[in-house]
Every structure is written in structure tokens, then in C-alpha cells.
Motif scaffolding. Structure first.
Motif, PDB file in Angstrom:
ATOM      1  N   VAL A 180      87.589  42.723  -3.667  1.00  8.65           N
ATOM      2  CA  VAL A 180      86.969  42.451  -2.372  1.00  8.65           C
ATOM      3  C   VAL A 180      87.993  41.743  -1.496  1.00  8.65           C
ATOM      4  CG1 VAL A 180      84.999  41.417  -1.219  1.00  8.65           C
ATOM      5  CG2 VAL A 180      84.800  42.172  -3.576  1.00  8.65           C
ATOM      6  N   PRO A 181      88.296  42.314  -0.338  1.00  2.00           N
ATOM      7  CA  PRO A 181      89.339  41.704   0.486  1.00  2.00           C
ATOM      8  C   PRO A 181      88.829  40.451   1.194  1.00  2.00           C
ATOM      9  CG  PRO A 181      88.421  43.614   1.594  1.00  2.00           C
ATOM     10  CD  PRO A 181      87.744  43.530   0.262  1.00  2.00           C
ATOM     11  N   LEU A 240      88.159  38.604   4.512  1.00  2.00           N
ATOM     12  CA  LEU A 240      87.937  39.090   5.880  1.00  2.00           C
ATOM     13  C   LEU A 240      88.494  38.093   6.892  1.00  2.00           C
ATOM     14  CD1 LEU A 240      84.322  40.526   5.744  1.00  2.00           C
ATOM     15  CD2 LEU A 240      86.472  41.767   5.623  1.00  2.00           C
ATOM     16  N   ILE A 269      86.018  38.837  12.062  1.00  2.00           N
ATOM     17  CA  ILE A 269      85.064  39.772  11.459  1.00  2.00           C
ATOM     18  C   ILE A 269      83.865  38.982  10.909  1.00  2.00           C
ATOM     19  CG2 ILE A 269      84.738  41.557   9.708  1.00  2.00           C
ATOM     20  CD1 ILE A 269      87.641  42.249   9.869  1.00  2.00           C
ATOM     21  N   ASN A 317      81.623  38.053  13.668  1.00  2.00           N
ATOM     22  CA  ASN A 317      80.877  39.206  14.167  1.00  2.00           C
ATOM     23  C   ASN A 317      79.710  39.568  13.247  1.00  2.00           C
ATOM     24  OD1 ASN A 317      80.105  41.732  15.273  1.00  2.00           O
ATOM     25  ND2 ASN A 317      82.155  41.929  16.153  1.00  2.00           N
ATOM     26  N   ILE A 318      79.891  39.353  11.946  1.00  2.00           N
ATOM     27  CA  ILE A 318      78.785  39.619  11.024  1.00  2.00           C
ATOM     28  C   ILE A 318      77.712  38.532  11.164  1.00  2.00           C
ATOM     29  CG2 ILE A 318      78.105  39.858   8.605  1.00  2.00           C
ATOM     30  CD1 ILE A 318      80.957  40.816   8.035  1.00  2.00           C
ATOM     31  N   ARG A 353      74.914  38.427  13.777  1.00  2.00           N
ATOM     32  CA  ARG A 353      73.807  39.381  13.641  1.00  2.00           C
ATOM     33  C   ARG A 353      72.727  38.914  12.685  1.00  2.00           C
ATOM     34  NH1 ARG A 353      76.394  44.532  15.211  1.00  2.00           N
ATOM     35  NH2 ARG A 353      78.439  43.871  15.902  1.00  2.00           N
ATOM     36  N   LYS A 374      80.955  45.026  -2.445  1.00  2.00           N
ATOM     37  CA  LYS A 374      82.128  44.833  -3.303  1.00  2.00           C
ATOM     38  C   LYS A 374      82.981  46.077  -3.300  1.00  2.00           C
ATOM     39  CE  LYS A 374      80.421  41.493  -6.552  1.00  2.00           C
ATOM     40  NZ  LYS A 374      79.389  41.429  -7.544  1.00  2.00           N
ATOM     41  N   PHE A 387      83.639  46.070   2.863  1.00  2.00           N
ATOM     42  CA  PHE A 387      84.588  45.153   3.492  1.00  2.00           C
ATOM     43  C   PHE A 387      85.885  45.869   3.887  1.00  2.00           C
ATOM     44  CE2 PHE A 387      83.108  40.641   2.148  1.00  2.00           C
ATOM     45  CZ  PHE A 387      81.866  40.915   2.700  1.00  2.00           C
ATOM     46  N   HIS A 388      86.276  46.850   3.076  1.00  2.00           N
ATOM     47  CA  HIS A 388      87.467  47.631   3.426  1.00  2.00           C
ATOM     48  C   HIS A 388      87.227  48.422   4.705  1.00  2.00           C
ATOM     49  CE1 HIS A 388      89.967  46.893  -0.118  1.00  2.00           C
ATOM     50  NE2 HIS A 388      88.834  46.862  -0.808  1.00  2.00           N
ATOM     51  N   LEU A 444      85.155  47.599   7.060  1.00  2.00           N
ATOM     52  CA  LEU A 444      85.142  46.629   8.162  1.00  2.00           C
ATOM     53  C   LEU A 444      86.560  46.372   8.664  1.00  2.00           C
ATOM     54  CD1 LEU A 444      82.692  43.838   7.031  1.00  2.00           C
ATOM     55  CD2 LEU A 444      82.783  44.864   9.295  1.00  2.00           C
ATOM     56  N   MET A 445      87.457  46.140   7.707  1.00  2.00           N
ATOM     57  CA  MET A 445      88.833  45.842   8.102  1.00  2.00           C
ATOM     58  C   MET A 445      89.503  47.054   8.736  1.00  2.00           C
ATOM     59  SD  MET A 445      89.800  43.489   4.900  1.00  2.00           S
ATOM     60  CE  MET A 445      91.549  43.571   5.053  1.00  2.00           C
ATOM     61  N   ASN A 462      88.203  47.545  12.244  1.00  2.00           N
ATOM     62  CA  ASN A 462      88.751  46.517  13.116  1.00  2.00           C
ATOM     63  C   ASN A 462      90.197  46.864  13.471  1.00  2.00           C
ATOM     64  OD1 ASN A 462      88.809  44.015  14.474  1.00  2.00           O
ATOM     65  ND2 ASN A 462      89.770  43.044  12.690  1.00  2.00           N
ATOM     66  N   TYR A 464      82.810  49.791  13.627  1.00  2.00           N
ATOM     67  CA  TYR A 464      82.897  48.343  13.418  1.00  2.00           C
ATOM     68  C   TYR A 464      81.517  47.695  13.563  1.00  2.00           C
ATOM     69  CZ  TYR A 464      84.743  43.572  13.963  1.00  2.00           C
ATOM     70  OH  TYR A 464      85.022  42.235  13.821  1.00  2.00           O
ATOM     71  N   CYS A 467      79.471  45.910  10.576  1.00  2.00           N
ATOM     72  CA  CYS A 467      79.075  44.506  10.708  1.00  2.00           C
ATOM     73  C   CYS A 467      77.567  44.365  10.519  1.00  2.00           C
ATOM     74  CB  CYS A 467      79.452  43.957  12.082  1.00  2.00           C
ATOM     75  SG  CYS A 467      81.194  43.564  12.240  1.00  2.00           S
ATOM     76  N   ALA A 503      76.651  44.803   6.891  1.00  2.00           N
ATOM     77  CA  ALA A 503      76.979  43.600   6.123  1.00  2.00           C
ATOM     78  C   ALA A 503      75.937  42.516   6.388  1.00  2.00           C
ATOM     79  CB  ALA A 503      78.372  43.111   6.492  1.00  2.00           C
ATOM     80  N   PHE A 535      82.559  36.250  -0.316  1.00  2.00           N
ATOM     81  CA  PHE A 535      83.569  35.903   0.694  1.00  2.00           C
ATOM     82  C   PHE A 535      84.709  35.063   0.114  1.00  2.00           C
ATOM     83  CE2 PHE A 535      80.031  36.966   3.497  1.00  2.00           C
ATOM     84  CZ  PHE A 535      80.666  37.667   4.489  1.00  2.00           C
TER      85      PHE A 535
END
Lengths: 396, 162
Positions: free
Chosen positions: A5-6, A8, A12, A15-16, A19, B96, B100-101, B103-104, B107, B115, B119, B122, B138
């Protein structure tokens, strides 16, 4: 695997988060220090509010009193789920004056002089306001609203010389100028003023107001020409809407649309414009419900009020408010002590004309209804950085 | 054959080649600039690299190809309705795993529609999560001292640290 899992970027994450509903955000304040700071940051709060107001339907907050002197609040969300709002013991016997961007303005009348508080039920933050300048509690109307122009919330109290009920004899007061006091959330203080163009305007005591587009609106009546006679009987009052521009602090008196006789009118907000819902009851024929909106730009016809809906109802009901795309009504007052009157709301969909009868569990007769968008808006000034961590601890 | 290219080839960060139609590539600003700047004709052997892994790039291209006709020509309401349903299906993925990939990537590739969609997805997933679940996805460490936790608990009764 977790390592996949990267991380963020904070943009970002922001922005999440904007919401998410207020309820989740309040929980996530305890994730870590960075998030706690972000969730109290004024520009994030503003972004969140903007996102919520554009994409979410507000909830309907209703005040019911199955026990006298209890402020009992429930929220009805857009999926028609009912949830109790945790009230605060000190708000026992309080009355909600207004609701704006998730903040409630609450008046505790059991104390003399009465006390005004700002309350965000979602964050449970409370701020008691200082006493106003004028102390005449019986003759005033209150309003609460927000202006994006000055980024400030204001509370306005108008002290009309005409008194509680609209009396038919008021000649002695005709030359009196109403006093007005305005509280600004940003400055934290009250300011008094005299308003010439509110002369001869009367309000029903405690009459409710609405706020939209940086202005607050009340229903009132403007004195007509006095008929000479022993009692100075006035025959031609004109019903008006009084508006208060929150940024400019200017009052405007707007004539009402031409409602036919015997009509009850209720101020509301529809499509971000001030609106009037009115009904007419004639014995033997079905009730009519009309919706009018105020268009500030229409000039061709000269009329600024536009009737956009007429609904014919077979059930006798009292209007409460416009909620998103529906008119919300409650059973007529005379049904208050019947099964129907205790826990039922009627919802008329304005697009489909669909009529819905909604049973609300564990609730007394519905007294007042407000649109309420749950938010994390602070009761302290938006730029008051120092205030962030001194949110009041709740007395238990 | 017309002189304009209809599809271009790009490389993923893993070094795999992908074809993307020109109209689909226009949904991304950086790709659009590439179209203007880089020579995509046959005699040019330079293949631009996109810093997105293959697994994610497949999804991003799938999204672009689906949305391109509507973005370029505008579409009727029924199309929009259908596209909405498609988006919901498209976004049924694990945080997982790939969200998230995406999202990046969205972006980085300046793809507003994707995007926003990612978002929102998520956010919908996080809505009901506990604090410790959030920390886990996270990679966040609980950096409150025990006194601070105690103070927060007092200020906001009912607040939880797990």
C-alpha cells in the motif's frame, strides 16, 4: 501485503477526508496529531463544508417535546433513517433559534436574562455568547446565518416596539424606530443600531427565520394607512418579508407574493433561494399547498415571486419546511394527542408529487423542523487559531 | 491511411508496453502534452514512460477508453446513467490491492474524473472504519502520549484510540 500500500500525498488524503461525513471525521481526530490538526484547520473545515453542501442532502432536525421543558432532538437523514441527537443537560428547556452549516443557535429561556449559545451537536462544542445590549426579552425576533462574503456567522435580534401578538392598536408606537443588535462570531461581541426602514414593521414574537445566500429572512407585516377613529384601527396591513444582508448589515423590506385569503405562510429555502410555502383550507374542498420562490434577477414581469408548485392534499396538515426536494408537513395541531399526531411526518416530493407518510419512532409531537447539515464547523472564529484547543469541556 | 496516429504506445514503470488510443489519452493533461511534443510516428523509436505500474496502468487505460467517447463528443443522459453504473462496477476494488495506486496515478496524470471517483470510493470505504484500521491502511503511527489521549477522551467523551 501491507507494504504494497503506497503512502499517499497529503493533498490526496485531504481530498478523501473532505468527503467523509462529520461523524467519521470526529472519530478520526484521534488517528494521529497531524490529522487532529488538519481536522481543526479552518481551510479544511471550509472545504469540507463546501463539499458536503454541494454533494449531500442535509438532514432534517426536528424538535419534539413528549415531555415539557426537554429539548429533544432527532435527525432524519436522506435515507429516512432517524437518529437521536445527544442533547446536553444544560440545554434543558432550551429552544433552537436557528440552524446554519451544522451550527445551532440555542436560547435558554429559563434563565433571566436568557442565554444564547452556539452549539455544534456533531463535535459537541458549545460557546456561550455574552449578554446582548438590550434586555427586553418579550418583543424580539432572532435570526442566525452565515455570509461567505465576510466569512462570518451573525446573530441578529430585532426589538420591535409593537410587542408580542400583532395588536390592532399601535398608534403610540408608529414613530418608534426598532432597535437591532447584531452579534458577530468573529468579533465575539454585540453591536447595537437603529434601523429606520423597519419603522412600522411588526413581527410575530419568536417567529422563525431562514437563512440563504448570506442573508436572513423573517415574515412580518408593514403598517398600512391608519384609519381615523377612536381606536386608530388599522385595516390594511401589508404582509412582507424582511431580509438582512449579513455582510452589509442592511435590512430590506420585500412585499409578499399575492397569496389568496385565509392562507398560512411559512418561510423556507428551496434551490438555495428564499421560498414561501403556503396553504389554503376551505371547508369541504381539499387543501392546497403552494410553493413560491423569490427570484432576485427577474425583472421583465416586475414580479419577483414565482409560484412553482401547487399540490392538492386530501389530508389536513400543517406545513413545516422545505427539505431538499420535498415539502415536509406534520399532522394538524388538533391531532397532536392522537396516535397520528404523535409520531408522523408527511413528505411531499416536489418532482414526482409522491406523498409519503413517515412514522418516526420514540418521539413526541414534532414542534419545529430545521434543515441541518452535520459539519465540523467551529463555534469559535474561523481565524481564531488560539481557540482551537480550548473547546469547552462538557459538564456531565 | 490517414496521417494522424490513432493509438500510441507507452511504457509502464515496470517496463511493459501499453497501447492507448489518442482520444483516450486526451483525458490526461500530461499525456496530451506528450502527444503534442513527442513524435509518435513509426520512424521515431522513442516510447514515453509513464511512472505508473502495469497493474494500475491497465485499469487507468480501461477507464480512459470507456470515458473517451463521452468526454470528446458529449453524450445523452442515458449514456451518462450507464457510465455511472459502469464507474461503480469499475471501482469495486480493494484499498490494499489497487485503489491507492489508482489515486496516485489519477493525481499524477491530472485525470479529474478518475481522481474524484477514486477519492469518493476511498471515502466510502473509510466511513465505517475504526481508528486502528485507518492507521493501518495509511501507515500512521499513534503519536499521542498517554496524557494527550486522556485529555482528548475528557474533551470528547466517546472518542476511541483503537
Amino acid at each position: 501485503m501491507d507494504s504494497d500500500v503506497p503512502y499517499l500525498h497529503s493533498d490526496i488524503i485531504k481530498n478523501i477526508l473532505k468527503r467523509l461525513p462529520a461523524k467519521s471525521l470526529i472519530r478520526f481526530r484521534s488517528v494521529c496529531k497531524d490529522w487532529k490538526i488538519l481536522l481543526k484547520n479552518s481551510s479544511f473545515i471550509a472545504d469540507h463544508l463546501q463539499q458536503q453542501s454541494c454533494h449531500q442532502i442535509p438532514s432534517l432536525l426536528f424538535e419534539c417535546n413528549h415531555q415539557p421543558w426537554r429539548c429533544c432532538l432527532h435527525l432524519l437523514d436522506s435515507e429516512l433513517q432517524v437518529r437521536k441527537v445527544h442533547s446536553v443537560p444544560r440545554f434543558k428547556g432550551a429552544r433552537i433559534v436557528g440552524s446554519c452549516n451544522g451550527l445551532l443557535c440555542v436560547e435558554i429561556n429559563q434563565r433571566i436574562p436568557s442565554l444564547l449559545s452556539l452549539w455544534n451537536p456533531a463535535t459537541s462544542a458549545i460557546r456561550d455568547l455574552p449578554q446582548g445590549i438590550f434586555l427586553d426579552r418579550f418583543r424580539r425576533v432572532t435570526g442566525f446565518g452565515f455570509s461567505p462574503v465576510v466569512n462570518d456567522y451573525k446573530i441578529v435580534r430585532i426589538y420591535s416596539p409593537y410587542g408580542d401578538e400583532t395588536p390592532r392598536i399601535y398608534a403610540p408606537y408608529d414613530d418608534e424606530t426598532p432597535r437591532v443588535e447584531v452579534f458577530s462570531l468573529n468579533t465575539g461581541s454585540w453591536r447595537g443600531m437603529s434601523i429606520e426602514n423597519l419603522k412600522k414593521v411588526s413581527f410575530k414574537s419568536n417567529s422563525s427565520h431562514v437563512s440563504a445566500n448570506g442573508a436572513i429572512f423573517w415574515l412580518g407585516a408593514k403598517r398600512g394607512v391608519r384609519q381615523e377613529g377612536p381606536y386608530y384601527l388599522v385595516v390594511d396591513d401589508v404582509k412582507v418579508v424582511v431580509s438582512f444582508d449579513i455582510a452589509q448589515e442592511v435590512f430590506t423590506v420585500i412585499p409578499m407574493p399575492n397569496l389568496e385569503d385565509h392562507r398560512n405562510a411559512m418561510l423556507s429555502v428551496y434551490d438555495n433561494k428564499v421560498a414561501i410555502v403556503s396553504d389554503v383550507r376551505v371547508q369541504g374542498s381539499p387543501d392546497l399547498v403552494d410553493l413560491w420562490v423569490f427570484d432576485e434577477d427577474t425583472c421583465e414581469s416586475g414580479t419577483t415571486w414565482r409560484r412553482i408548485k401547487r399540490y392538492t392534499s386530501n389530508i389536513s396538515m400543517d406545513l413545516t419546511t422545505v427539505w431538499s426536494n420535498a415539502i415536509v408537513c406534520k399532522p394538524s395541531l388538533y391531532k397532536e394527542y392522537t396516535e397520528e399526531g404523535r409520531n408522523v411526518l408527511y413528505i411531499i416530493n416536489l418532482t414526482t408529487n409522491e406523498f409519503k407518510r413517515l412514522v418516526i419512532p420514540y418521539c413526541g409531537p414534532v414542534k419545529r423542523v430545521y434543515n441541518h447539515m452535520e459539519s465540523i464547523v467551529s463555534v469559535w472564529p474561523w481565524n481564531g487559531f488560539l481557540y482551537y484547543d480550548i473547546e469547552r469541556e462538557l459538564p456531565h | 491511411m490517414s496521417s494522424s496516429v490513432e493509438a500510441i504506445t507507452v511504457l509502464s514503470s515496470d517496463g511493459d508496453e501499453f497501447k492507448i488510443t489518442v482520444s483516450a489519452a486526451k483525458l490526461s493533461k500530461p499525456l496530451n502534452w506528450m502527444l503534442e511534443d513527442v513524435c509518435f510516428s513509426d520512424d521515431c523509436d522513442e516510447v514515453p514512460t509513464i511512472e505508473v505500474n502495469s497493474k494500475t496502468l491497465v485499469k487507468v487505460i480501461e477507464y480512459c477508453e470507456k470515458h473517451a467517447p463521452r468526454a470528446n463528443s458529449g453524450a445523452s443522459d442515458s449514456d451518462a446513467e450507464e457510465l455511472k453504473k459502469w464507474d461503480i462496477e469499475f471501482m469495486k476494488m480493494d484499498v490494499k490491492d489497487i485503489l491507492f495506486h489508482i489515486l496516485m496515478a489519477a493525481n499524477y496524470l491530472h485525470m479529474e474524473g478518475l481522481y474524484d471517483l477514486a477519492c469518493q470510493t476511498a471515502a466510502d470505504l473509510m466511513k465505517g472504519m475504526t481508528v486502528s484500521q485507518i492507521r493501518k491502511i495509511f501507515h500512521i503511527k499513534n503519536d499521542f502520549s498517554s496524557e494527550e489521549q486522556e485529555q482528548l477522551r475528557r474533551q470528547h467523551p466517546g472518542c476511541s484510540f483503537d
